[in-house]
Design an enzyme around this catalytic site. Structure first.
Site, PDB file in Angstrom:
ATOM      1  CG  ASN A  43      -0.422  -0.093   2.439  1.00  0.00           C
ATOM      2  OD1 ASN A  43       0.734  -0.752   2.795  1.00  0.00           O
ATOM      3  ND2 ASN A  43      -1.108   0.330   3.400  1.00  0.00           N
ATOM      4  CD  GLU A  45      -1.749   4.674   4.485  1.00  0.00           C
ATOM      5  OE1 GLU A  45      -1.377   5.454   5.259  1.00  0.00           O
ATOM      6  OE2 GLU A  45      -2.302   3.690   4.748  1.00  0.00           O
ATOM      7  CG  ASN A  46      -1.049  11.495  -1.803  1.00  0.00           C
ATOM      8  OD1 ASN A  46      -1.682  12.403  -1.535  1.00  0.00           O
ATOM      9  ND2 ASN A  46      -0.117  11.351  -2.785  1.00  0.00           N
ATOM     10  CE1 TYR A  49      -4.687  11.427   5.230  1.00  0.00           C
ATOM     11  CE2 TYR A  49      -6.978  11.063   6.101  1.00  0.00           C
ATOM     12  CZ  TYR A  49      -5.513  11.606   6.356  1.00  0.00           C
ATOM     13  OH  TYR A  49      -5.118  12.026   7.527  1.00  0.00           O
ATOM     14  CB  CYS A  54      -4.843  -1.612  -2.007  1.00  0.00           C
ATOM     15  SG  CYS A  54      -6.723  -1.067  -0.971  1.00  0.00           S
ATOM     16  CD  GLU A  56      -5.016  -6.402  -1.116  1.00  0.00           C
ATOM     17  OE1 GLU A  56      -4.594  -5.050  -1.058  1.00  0.00           O
ATOM     18  OE2 GLU A  56      -5.735  -6.923  -0.215  1.00  0.00           O
ATOM     19  CB  CYS A  87     -10.517  -3.374   0.385  1.00  0.00           C
ATOM     20  SG  CYS A  87     -10.180  -2.593  -1.055  1.00  0.00           S
ATOM     21  CB  CYS A  90      -8.145  -5.205  -3.788  1.00  0.00           C
ATOM     22  SG  CYS A  90      -7.405  -3.733  -3.595  1.00  0.00           S
TER      23      CYS A  90
HETATM   24  N1  THU Z   1      -5.246  -1.650   2.425  1.00  0.00           N
HETATM   25  C1  THU Z   1      -4.614  -2.433   1.601  1.00  0.00           C
HETATM   26  O1  THU Z   1      -3.447  -2.263   1.161  1.00  0.00           O
HETATM   27  N2  THU Z   1      -5.290  -3.718   1.175  1.00  0.00           N
HETATM   28  C2  THU Z   1      -6.354  -3.984   1.852  1.00  0.00           C
HETATM   29  O2  THU Z   1      -6.775  -5.200   1.374  1.00  0.00           O
HETATM   30  C3  THU Z   1      -7.118  -3.345   2.893  1.00  0.00           C
HETATM   31  C4  THU Z   1      -6.491  -1.963   3.027  1.00  0.00           C
HETATM   32  C5  THU Z   1      -4.566  -0.596   2.876  1.00  0.00           C
HETATM   33  C6  THU Z   1      -5.209   0.699   2.320  1.00  0.00           C
HETATM   34  C7  THU Z   1      -4.798   1.586   3.346  1.00  0.00           C
HETATM   35  O3  THU Z   1      -3.317   2.258   3.005  1.00  0.00           O
HETATM   36  C8  THU Z   1      -4.410   0.921   4.739  1.00  0.00           C
HETATM   37  O4  THU Z   1      -4.367  -0.480   4.246  1.00  0.00           O
HETATM   38  C9  THU Z   1      -5.814   1.083   5.691  1.00  0.00           C
HETATM   39  O5  THU Z   1      -7.020   0.844   5.099  1.00  0.00           O
END
Ligand code: THU
Length: 133
Positions: A43, A45-46, A49, A54, A56, A87, A90
């Site tokens: 993941n 992030e930024n 937000y 993610c 995946e 999620c 994904c």
């Molecule tokens: N996240 C993932 O990378 N994969 C998932 O399947 C669930 C969530 C990340 C997104 C965000 O950066 C952090 O986890 C919290 O949600």
């Protein structure tokens, strides 16, 4: 990674590279192609937000740009208390390429869970869904 259990080590390694300064929830992913290649994602992030991605989908992008389109397994690695499934966004991204994907989730302390993508997303929107008059 062993031949019998591909992607586990790669997902845990990818998790170490996660950029998650806002959620502090680091995620690694390893997408295994039909021919056994392993593509890593994390993941990213930024500060804006919703611009984050993610693990995946990060792995999926790495795989597709490398020319892979057929996948047999995705491994997700987190430091959560219990293994977490991908999620919804994904799941949808992955089902485009692999409706019957094996989904494994591992935690850094060794817990593990497994699903089939078809069970996690039982009524997907697919390329066929785009058929119209
Ligand atoms: N996240 C993932 O990378 N994969 C998932 O399947 C669930 C969530 C990340 C997104 C965000 O950066 C952090 O986890 C919290 O949600």
């Amino acid at each position: 990674m062993t031949v019998a259990d591909p992607g586990i080590d790669a997902a845990l390694e990818a998790m170490q590279r996660a950029y998650a300064p806002y959620s502090h929830f680091r995620v690694g992913a390893a997408l295994v192609s039909r021919d056994g290649a392993v593509f890593m994602g994390c993941n990213v992030e930024n500060s804006s937000y919703p611009a984050g991605i993610c693990a995946e989908r990060s792995a999926l992008s790495a795989a597709v740009v490398a020319g892979a389109r057929e996948f047999v397994r995705v491994v997700v690695a987190t430091e959560a208390t219990d293994p977490t499934p991908p999620c919804g966004l994904c799941r949808q991204a992955l089902v485009e390429f692999a409706p019957d994907l094996e989904v494994i989730s591992v935690t850094s302390d060794g817990k593990r869970a497994a699903w089939r993508l078809g069970n996690l997303l039982p009524a997907p929107f697919t390329p066929e869904s785009l058929a119209h008059r």
